[in-house]
Design an enzyme around this catalytic site. Structure first.
Site, PDB file in Angstrom:
ATOM      1  CE  LYS A  69      25.481   5.325 -88.930  1.00  0.00           C
ATOM      2  NZ  LYS A  69      25.245   6.764 -89.383  1.00  0.00           N
ATOM      3  CG  ASN A  70      23.811   6.017 -92.877  1.00  0.00           C
ATOM      4  OD1 ASN A  70      23.764   6.309 -91.788  1.00  0.00           O
ATOM      5  ND2 ASN A  70      24.968   6.134 -93.740  1.00  0.00           N
TER       6      ASN A  70
ATOM      7  CB  CYS B   8      31.635  16.050 -88.151  1.00  0.00           C
ATOM      8  SG  CYS B   8      31.451  15.192 -89.582  1.00  0.00           S
TER       9      CYS B   8
ATOM     10  NE  ARG C 107      28.760  14.726 -92.864  1.00  0.00           N
ATOM     11  CZ  ARG C 107      28.635  13.550 -92.603  1.00  0.00           C
ATOM     12  NH1 ARG C 107      29.465  13.391 -91.503  1.00  0.00           N
ATOM     13  NH2 ARG C 107      27.662  12.599 -92.739  1.00  0.00           N
TER      14      ARG C 107
ATOM     15  CG  ASP D 235      29.714   5.772 -95.045  1.00  0.00           C
ATOM     16  OD1 ASP D 235      30.346   6.802 -94.968  1.00  0.00           O
ATOM     17  OD2 ASP D 235      28.486   5.796 -94.765  1.00  0.00           O
TER      18      ASP D 235
ATOM     19  NE  ARG E  58      27.686   8.897 -84.403  1.00  0.00           N
ATOM     20  CZ  ARG E  58      27.735   9.721 -85.537  1.00  0.00           C
ATOM     21  NH1 ARG E  58      28.823  10.246 -85.390  1.00  0.00           N
ATOM     22  NH2 ARG E  58      26.811  10.003 -86.143  1.00  0.00           N
TER      23      ARG E  58
HETATM   24  C1  UD1 Z   1      25.193  10.577 -95.745  1.00  0.00           C
HETATM   25  C2  UD1 Z   1      25.509   9.430 -94.668  1.00  0.00           C
HETATM   26  C3  UD1 Z   1      26.861   8.934 -94.404  1.00  0.00           C
HETATM   27  C4  UD1 Z   1      27.791   9.007 -95.812  1.00  0.00           C
HETATM   28  C5  UD1 Z   1      27.276  10.115 -96.914  1.00  0.00           C
HETATM   29  C6  UD1 Z   1      27.893  10.104 -98.118  1.00  0.00           C
HETATM   30  C7  UD1 Z   1      23.382   9.085 -93.390  1.00  0.00           C
HETATM   31  C8  UD1 Z   1      22.721   9.328 -92.062  1.00  0.00           C
HETATM   32  N1  UD1 Z   1      24.787   9.464 -93.270  1.00  0.00           N
HETATM   33  O1  UD1 Z   1      25.841  11.481 -95.104  1.00  0.00           O
HETATM   34  O2  UD1 Z   1      27.213   7.946 -93.752  1.00  0.00           O
HETATM   35  O3  UD1 Z   1      29.009   9.076 -95.621  1.00  0.00           O
HETATM   36  O4  UD1 Z   1      25.845  10.276 -97.237  1.00  0.00           O
HETATM   37  O5  UD1 Z   1      27.406   8.834 -98.585  1.00  0.00           O
HETATM   38  O6  UD1 Z   1      22.720   8.606 -94.256  1.00  0.00           O
HETATM   39  N2  UD1 Z   1      26.722  18.604 -99.021  1.00  0.00           N
HETATM   40  C9  UD1 Z   1      26.985  20.006 -99.276  1.00  0.00           C
HETATM   41  N3  UD1 Z   1      25.565  20.622 -98.808  1.00  0.00           N
HETATM   42  C10 UD1 Z   1      24.553  20.100 -98.360  1.00  0.00           C
HETATM   43  C11 UD1 Z   1      24.662  18.604 -98.219  1.00  0.00           C
HETATM   44  C12 UD1 Z   1      25.844  18.139 -98.444  1.00  0.00           C
HETATM   45  O7  UD1 Z   1      27.527  20.635 -99.719  1.00  0.00           O
HETATM   46  O8  UD1 Z   1      23.634  20.692 -98.060  1.00  0.00           O
HETATM   47  C13 UD1 Z   1      28.090  17.895 -99.479  1.00  0.00           C
HETATM   48  C14 UD1 Z   1      28.664  17.286 -98.273  1.00  0.00           C
HETATM   49  O9  UD1 Z   1      29.755  18.322 -97.565  1.00  0.00           O
HETATM   50  C15 UD1 Z   1      29.373  16.230 -98.760  1.00  0.00           C
HETATM   51  C16 UD1 Z   1      28.543  15.806 -99.745  1.00  0.00           C
HETATM   52  O10 UD1 Z   1      27.641  17.016-100.143  1.00  0.00           O
HETATM   53  O11 UD1 Z   1      30.734  16.676 -99.379  1.00  0.00           O
HETATM   54  C17 UD1 Z   1      28.048  14.624 -99.642  1.00  0.00           C
HETATM   55  O12 UD1 Z   1      27.342  14.743 -98.426  1.00  0.00           O
HETATM   56  P1  UD1 Z   1      25.835  13.970 -97.882  1.00  0.00           P
HETATM   57  O13 UD1 Z   1      25.483  12.925 -99.115  1.00  0.00           O
HETATM   58  O14 UD1 Z   1      24.880  15.001 -97.641  1.00  0.00           O
HETATM   59  O15 UD1 Z   1      26.184  13.097 -96.755  1.00  0.00           O
HETATM   60  P2  UD1 Z   1      25.214  13.170 -95.609  1.00  0.00           P
HETATM   61  O16 UD1 Z   1      23.654  12.690 -96.148  1.00  0.00           O
HETATM   62  O17 UD1 Z   1      25.308  14.112 -94.343  1.00  0.00           O
END
Ligand code: UD1
Length: 418
Positions: A22-23, A117, A122, A306, A398
């Protein structure tokens, strides 16, 4: 709302086939916005988030054909809208993956800001910071991120925190920017590498994907491509735990064991027998007792957040005390209190959960709170004695393709109740 009814306690046995990731499929679908030519994606999992992403692309003006199940043929030749609206973003945060491609190719994008969420705040500040560095103008208008740009320019970007979708968003944008972009402290997850491979097939110049430093040399235009999505490593890990927790034996096919070495290592330490029979196949069995073992989540190649919930369920059946520490998201222990309702002994303090096992699990009524938490509850249900009901299984839909059918095919007693 659909529910699952599970009668647990049966060891699983047989063969399970893993679906596409999915990701990985989500950013790859978004990447099709970068070109007017057709992009064909194969092995796209049939899960709710992909249906949402497809709807987003169609709302933007793309044509998405599905000539056969799991193949998507996408044309973004006539995109007329540049907005990912709140209705879609609130159901799927990965809608923000439209931001980078839209602003890079069309010079404009409007993406509703995702709220927090169930598992944490996030934010997407790092995505926005990087695009600003590349010359995009970012404004907030009533909860909507409005990004505009002439042609984006290559830049040196250091991510303060490793972000998976942030890395993907910026890598897609940089592929069409003018000049060279260096991404430092980039995510090196297999899904980032898969996206890079698709982009390279489309004509992008990308080096270093899979390492913390990615170099992207922008090109004028990208073309069509044909790409097969990698297997879902989290679904693979979930089924390994399913075999282990029921004391069963499963053959898991169409997977890529190299993408989950940390999970396989950890589960072997716990006492699960995992044999890699070829590049795409694992055989999982359990002989003897499971041993409580600590784990700390980390960015790739560490133990994935995950898989944390599923691992916690397994630890309720392992002998001894284990500490599960979550370092990626601040509130990702919602499953702990549901597991307690089945009889698990878990105490959450700060970023760690302390599990004492083994405790017999007894069926109860549970509520799924997020995608991976719901997987952990299903695992608990198939291990528990008696009947377990899980409400709000739309969370699991999902990201897991027909999990109840896959589990039933290997002997679990689980049914979907409408
Ligand atoms: C992706 C995955 C999700 C997985 C996560 C961590 C997808 C669609 N989803 O989510 O399944 O659990 O990686 O492996 O690929 N953060 C910030 N600022 C930002 C972006 C992130 O502070 O602009 C923080 C987040 O709050 C979190 C950490 O960075 O604490 C990691 O998040 P991130 O890797 O961005 O997760 P996703 O990409 O949303």
């Amino acid at each position: 709302m659909d529910k699952f009814r599970i009668r647990g306690g049966k060891p699983l046995s047989g063969t399970v086939t893993i679906s596409g990731a999915k990701n990985s499929a989500l950013p790859c679908l978004a990447a099709s916005l970068l070109t007017a030519e057709t992009v064909t994606l194969r092995n796209v999992p049939y899960v709710r988030d992909l249906i949402t992403m497809r709807r987003l692309l169609e709302d933007l003006g793309c044509t998405v054909l599905v000539p056969e199940l799991r193949t998507h043929r996408i044309s973004a030749a006539s995109v007329e809208q540049f907005e990912a609206p709140y209705e879609l973003v609130k159901t799927m945060r990965a809608s923000v993956l439209a931001l980078g491609p839209l602003v890079a190719r069309f010079g404009q994008a409007r993406v509703s800001l995702p709220g927090g969420c169930a598992i944490g705040q996030r934010p997407i500040d790092l995505h926005l910071m990087a695009l600003e560095r590349m010359g995009a103008r970012i404004e907030m208008q009533a909860g909507v991120v409005v990004a505009t740009a002439d042609r984006l320019k290559g830049a040196d970007i250091t991510f303060e925190t490793v972000t998976v979708t942030g890395t993907e968003n910026v890598m897609m944008a940089a592929a069409l920017a003018d000049g060279i972009t260096h991404l430092y402290n980039a995510a090196s997850e297999p899904e980032v590498v898969d996206l890079a491979e698709l982009l390279i097939r489309m004509g992008a110049r990308i080096e270093g994907a899979g390492t913390p430093t990615i170099t992207i040399t922008g090109v004028e235009a990208l073309g069509g491509a044909d790409h097969t999505i990698i297997p879902d490593r989290i679904e693979t890990g979930t089924f390994i735990v399913a075999a282990a927790i029921t004391g069963g034996a499963l053959e898991i096919t169409n997977c890529n064991p190299r993408h989950l070495l940390a999970v396989i290592d950890k589960l072997r330490t716990v006492g699960v027998t995992i044999d890699q029979t070829n590049d795409h196949k694992l055989e999982v069995a359990v002989s003897g007792r499971l041993k409580a073992t600590d784990v700390t989540t980390a960015v790739y190649p560490g133990f994935p957040t995950d898989m944390q919930a599923q691992y916690m369920t397994l630890m309720t059946q392992a002998e001894g005390d284990s500490v599960i520490t979550e370092t990626i998201f601040e509130n990702r222990f919602m499953h702990a209190s549901e597991l307690q309702r089945l009889g698990a002994r878990i105490r959450v303090h700060g970023h760690s959960a302390y599990v004492h096992g083994p405790t017999p699990l007894t069926g109860a009524k549970l509520i799924a709170s997020d995608l991976r938490a719901s997987a952990s509850l299903v695992l608990a249900g198939i291990a528990a004695s008696g009947e377990t009901w899980i409400d709000r299984v739309y969370h699991i839909d999902r990201g897991y393709e027909k999990i109840e059918e896959k589990l039933r095919s290997v002997g679990a007693e689980i049914e979907r109740v409408k």
